[in-house]
Scaffold this motif. Sequence first.
Motif, PDB file in Angstrom:
ATOM      1  N   ILE A   1       5.052 -12.969 -10.922  1.00 32.30           N
ATOM      2  CA  ILE A   1       4.583 -11.831 -10.126  1.00 32.30           C
ATOM      3  C   ILE A   1       3.487 -12.331  -9.191  1.00 32.30           C
ATOM      4  CG2 ILE A   1       3.467  -9.556 -10.141  1.00 32.30           C
ATOM      5  CD1 ILE A   1       4.639  -9.118 -12.935  1.00 32.30           C
ATOM      6  N   CYS A   2       3.659 -12.054  -7.899  1.00 32.66           N
ATOM      7  CA  CYS A   2       2.685 -12.427  -6.875  1.00 32.66           C
ATOM      8  C   CYS A   2       2.109 -11.147  -6.268  1.00 32.66           C
ATOM      9  CB  CYS A   2       3.339 -13.228  -5.763  1.00 32.66           C
ATOM     10  SG  CYS A   2       4.315 -14.635  -6.322  1.00 32.66           S
ATOM     11  N   VAL A   3       0.832 -11.191  -5.932  1.00 34.51           N
ATOM     12  CA  VAL A   3       0.182 -10.028  -5.311  1.00 34.51           C
ATOM     13  C   VAL A   3      -0.473 -10.480  -4.014  1.00 34.51           C
ATOM     14  CG1 VAL A   3      -1.597  -8.259  -5.556  1.00 34.51           C
ATOM     15  CG2 VAL A   3      -0.252  -8.931  -7.540  1.00 34.51           C
ATOM     16  N   GLU A   4      -0.164  -9.778  -2.940  1.00 33.22           N
ATOM     17  CA  GLU A   4      -0.804  -9.999  -1.642  1.00 33.22           C
ATOM     18  C   GLU A   4      -1.376  -8.671  -1.164  1.00 33.22           C
ATOM     19  OE1 GLU A   4      -1.571 -12.499   0.160  1.00 33.22           O
ATOM     20  OE2 GLU A   4      -0.350 -14.134  -0.580  1.00 33.22           O
ATOM     21  N   ILE A   5      -2.508  -8.729  -0.495  1.00 28.87           N
ATOM     22  CA  ILE A   5      -3.118  -7.523   0.071  1.00 28.87           C
ATOM     23  C   ILE A   5      -3.469  -7.793   1.521  1.00 28.87           C
ATOM     24  CG2 ILE A   5      -5.060  -5.916  -0.039  1.00 28.87           C
ATOM     25  CD1 ILE A   5      -5.166  -6.415  -3.040  1.00 28.87           C
ATOM     26  N   SER A   6      -3.058  -6.885   2.370  1.00 32.18           N
ATOM     27  CA  SER A   6      -3.396  -6.958   3.795  1.00 32.18           C
ATOM     28  C   SER A   6      -4.157  -5.691   4.152  1.00 32.18           C
ATOM     29  CB  SER A   6      -2.130  -7.024   4.650  1.00 32.18           C
ATOM     30  OG  SER A   6      -1.338  -8.127   4.282  1.00 32.18           O
ATOM     31  N   ILE A   7      -5.040  -5.827   5.093  1.00 24.89           N
ATOM     32  CA  ILE A   7      -5.795  -4.669   5.563  1.00 24.89           C
ATOM     33  C   ILE A   7      -5.654  -4.610   7.075  1.00 24.89           C
ATOM     34  CG2 ILE A   7      -8.066  -3.611   5.813  1.00 24.89           C
ATOM     35  CD1 ILE A   7      -8.882  -5.027   3.239  1.00 24.89           C
ATOM     36  N   ASN A   8      -5.243  -3.459   7.563  1.00 26.60           N
ATOM     37  CA  ASN A   8      -5.260  -3.281   9.010  1.00 26.60           C
ATOM     38  C   ASN A   8      -5.863  -1.924   9.319  1.00 26.60           C
ATOM     39  OD1 ASN A   8      -3.141  -1.444   8.594  1.00 26.60           O
ATOM     40  ND2 ASN A   8      -1.589  -2.924   9.151  1.00 26.60           N
ATOM     41  N   ARG A   9      -6.366  -1.829  10.480  1.00 25.49           N
ATOM     42  CA  ARG A   9      -6.961  -0.573  10.947  1.00 25.49           C
ATOM     43  C   ARG A   9      -6.045  -0.016  12.024  1.00 25.49           C
ATOM     44  NH1 ARG A   9     -12.500   0.040   9.535  1.00 25.49           N
ATOM     45  NH2 ARG A   9     -13.292  -1.809   8.525  1.00 25.49           N
ATOM     46  N   THR A  10      -6.010   1.288  12.094  1.00 25.82           N
ATOM     47  CA  THR A  10      -5.112   1.913  13.048  1.00 25.82           C
ATOM     48  C   THR A  10      -5.692   3.220  13.567  1.00 25.82           C
ATOM     49  OG1 THR A  10      -2.840   2.646  13.381  1.00 25.82           O
ATOM     50  CG2 THR A  10      -3.827   3.183  11.277  1.00 25.82           C
ATOM     51  N   ASN A  11      -5.342   3.543  14.774  1.00 21.18           N
ATOM     52  CA  ASN A  11      -5.611   4.878  15.299  1.00 21.18           C
ATOM     53  C   ASN A  11      -4.395   5.714  14.960  1.00 21.18           C
ATOM     54  OD1 ASN A  11      -8.076   4.289  16.409  1.00 21.18           O
ATOM     55  ND2 ASN A  11      -7.230   3.736  18.394  1.00 21.18           N
ATOM     56  N   ASP A  12      -4.594   6.859  14.379  1.00 19.21           N
ATOM     57  CA  ASP A  12      -3.491   7.696  13.958  1.00 19.21           C
ATOM     58  C   ASP A  12      -3.823   9.138  14.272  1.00 19.21           C
ATOM     59  OD1 ASP A  12      -1.516   9.137  12.540  1.00 19.21           O
ATOM     60  OD2 ASP A  12      -1.310   7.503  11.105  1.00 19.21           O
TER      61      ASP A  12
END
Length: 166
Positions: A61-72
């Motif tokens: 089991i592999c875990v990756e986390i990404s964070i992005n910001r967005t205008n919504d």
Amino acid sequence: MANSECVSDWKQQILSDLQNDEMILNVLGVDDEEIEDGLMYKRFFTFSYIYETQTEVKTYICVEISINRTNDVRFRNDLYVRPLITFRIIGHQDDMKVTTMPTYKTKLDYIAELIDKKYNGKSINGSHELYLLRNEALDISTTYRERVVQFRGVSLDKAICGSQLG
């Protein structure tokens, strides 16, 4: 705390949760000797594990986390943080059968189901809950299979670090 620092903190928390989940360990077929030796970087990885580097018949089991910001526009056109948590469950073709209990589910499917139950609807950073974005089976080689389970969260808090997943 730097905004990116929480990526490692969240990974550590998630991987600790998974390693302490008896049902996930049971489905993985982890034995007491493996637990004594430690499961990090043997069964659980904090990065996208390169499956062809192992010859043993196991599931990982592999875990990756990404964070992005967005205008919504749904959130008043402000800038919001959208963490993406990706679980990659990688199994050797000869390790697909769950041998620790009677079931027709494959190890990858069963682990994905357990992860979904564990994290879907949970909150991240004390704000909006995680929601299942993807649960997809992939054939990544003639020897290895993969199931990718992804959750998306939305944080309305500009300071994304400093609170726990839960």
